[in-house]
Design an enzyme around this catalytic site. Sequence first.
Site, short mmCIF file in Angstrom:
data_model
loop_
_atom_site.label_atom_id
_atom_site.label_comp_id
_atom_site.label_asym_id
_atom_site.label_seq_id
_atom_site.Cartn_x
_atom_site.Cartn_y
_atom_site.Cartn_z
N ASP A 1 -7.28 1.36 -8.46
CA ASP A 1 -7.74 2.69 -8.90
C ASP A 1 -7.93 2.67 -10.42
O ASP A 1 -7.05 2.22 -11.16
CB ASP A 1 -6.71 3.76 -8.52
N GLU B 1 0.87 -1.18 0.00
CA GLU B 1 0.00 0.00 0.00
C GLU B 1 0.91 1.24 0.00
O GLU B 1 1.89 1.27 0.73
CB GLU B 1 -0.91 -0.02 1.24
N LYS C 1 -8.94 8.63 -17.10
CA LYS C 1 -8.49 9.44 -18.26
C LYS C 1 -7.49 8.65 -19.11
O LYS C 1 -6.57 8.02 -18.55
CB LYS C 1 -7.83 10.73 -17.79
N THR D 1 -13.23 -8.53 -0.50
CA THR D 1 -12.43 -7.39 -0.04
C THR D 1 -13.39 -6.34 0.52
O THR D 1 -14.61 -6.42 0.35
CB THR D 1 -11.62 -6.78 -1.20
N GLU D 2 -12.81 -5.31 1.16
CA GLU D 2 -13.64 -4.24 1.71
C GLU D 2 -14.45 -3.57 0.59
O GLU D 2 -15.67 -3.36 0.70
CB GLU D 2 -12.75 -3.21 2.40
N TYR D 3 -13.80 -3.27 -0.54
CA TYR D 3 -14.49 -2.60 -1.65
C TYR D 3 -15.51 -3.53 -2.31
O TYR D 3 -16.54 -3.10 -2.77
CB TYR D 3 -13.47 -2.09 -2.67
C1 LIG Z 1 -9.73 1.34 -4.16
S1 LIG Z 1 -8.61 0.80 -2.96
C2 LIG Z 1 -8.95 -0.94 -2.82
C3 LIG Z 1 -8.49 -1.51 -1.51
C4 LIG Z 1 -8.63 -3.04 -1.36
N1 LIG Z 1 -7.78 -3.73 -2.30
C5 LIG Z 1 -10.05 -3.49 -1.49
O1 LIG Z 1 -10.38 -4.13 -2.51
O2 LIG Z 1 -10.85 -3.23 -0.58
C6 LIG Z 1 -7.09 0.81 -3.89
C7 LIG Z 1 -5.85 0.95 -3.00
O3 LIG Z 1 -4.71 0.78 -3.81
C8 LIG Z 1 -3.70 1.71 -3.39
N2 LIG Z 1 -2.82 1.93 -4.56
C9 LIG Z 1 -3.18 2.47 -5.74
N3 LIG Z 1 -2.14 2.55 -6.56
C10 LIG Z 1 -1.08 2.04 -5.88
C11 LIG Z 1 0.29 1.86 -6.20
N4 LIG Z 1 0.79 2.25 -7.40
N5 LIG Z 1 1.10 1.30 -5.29
C12 LIG Z 1 0.62 0.92 -4.07
N6 LIG Z 1 -0.68 1.09 -3.69
C13 LIG Z 1 -1.52 1.62 -4.59
C14 LIG Z 1 -4.50 2.93 -3.00
O4 LIG Z 1 -3.78 3.80 -2.15
C15 LIG Z 1 -5.73 2.32 -2.33
O5 LIG Z 1 -5.55 2.16 -0.94
#
Ligand SMILES: C[S@@+](CC[C@H](N)C(=O)[O-])C[C@H]1O[C@@H](n2cnc3c(N)ncnc32)[C@H](O)[C@@H]1O
Length: 214
Positions: A116, A67, A120, A192-194
């Site tokens: 994420d 993370e 874009k 997962t949480e999401y």
């Molecule tokens: C939308 S959350 C999903 C969290 C979890 N995986 C779930 O499904 O509940 C995406 C997470 O990925 C992390 N993240 C995004 N790009 C990342 C990167 N390049 N390296 C490490 N973490 C990243 C973000 O900070 C965020 O906490």
Amino acid sequence: MRLRNIPGADEAIANSPYCIQNPTEHRGAWRQFLGDAPIHIEIGMGKGQFLFQLATLHPEISYIGIERYTSVLLRAVQKMEEQPLPNLHFLCIDAATITEIFAPDEIDRIYLNFSDPWPKDRHAKRRLTSSVYLERYNQILTAEGRLEFKTDNLDLFTFSLEEMEASPYWDLVASTRDLHHNEEMNEGNVMTEYEEKFSSLGNPICKLVATRHI
Ligand SMILES: C[S@@+](CC[C@H](N)C(=O)[O-])C[C@H]1O[C@@H](n2cnc3c(N)ncnc32)[C@H](O)[C@@H]1O
């Protein structure tokens, strides 16, 4: 997921025994460092719900959660302080540096959950399933290594399938746009949480599984 800046989060992560400091020092020697077990990683773990469940279910696997934000990772660290799990560790890094942390053949499985979307076009290379990242994952996985990706974002899922199919490094093993109604792929699914959040809103969950093309 980007929580408000939490005062003291950087320091807490830098001092936590659950967060591996200076991870590049272990490049090529992760199995010796963690114990001789397969290593599974989740990239973009958020607060870690998925990995806490998996690590509890599978003590024979070493899990590493990645993370990039200390404010988010802090929640996982606090949970570990309450309920430590010997086979779960965290890394606070940007996934773009992953090949500096892990050597070829070190990782057995990569999970990407609700990454994420970077909607874009000009940001497409930042998506964790873009060809740039697929090439990085190919470099660190074992020959039998596997990638599992879940999302509720249809555009990101279509993009990910296209990137996978265009890549010389991957074979698509299975995919669905409605995981929770696909008996075979949903067997043993850990939410997962999401995934809990979006499926409770009625969004179908998409999943793909891919292995390295050897
Ligand atoms: C939308 S959350 C999903 C969290 C979890 N995986 C779930 O499904 O509940 C995406 C997470 O990925 C992390 N993240 C995004 N790009 C990342 C990167 N390049 N390296 C490490 N973490 C990243 C973000 O900070 C965020 O906490």
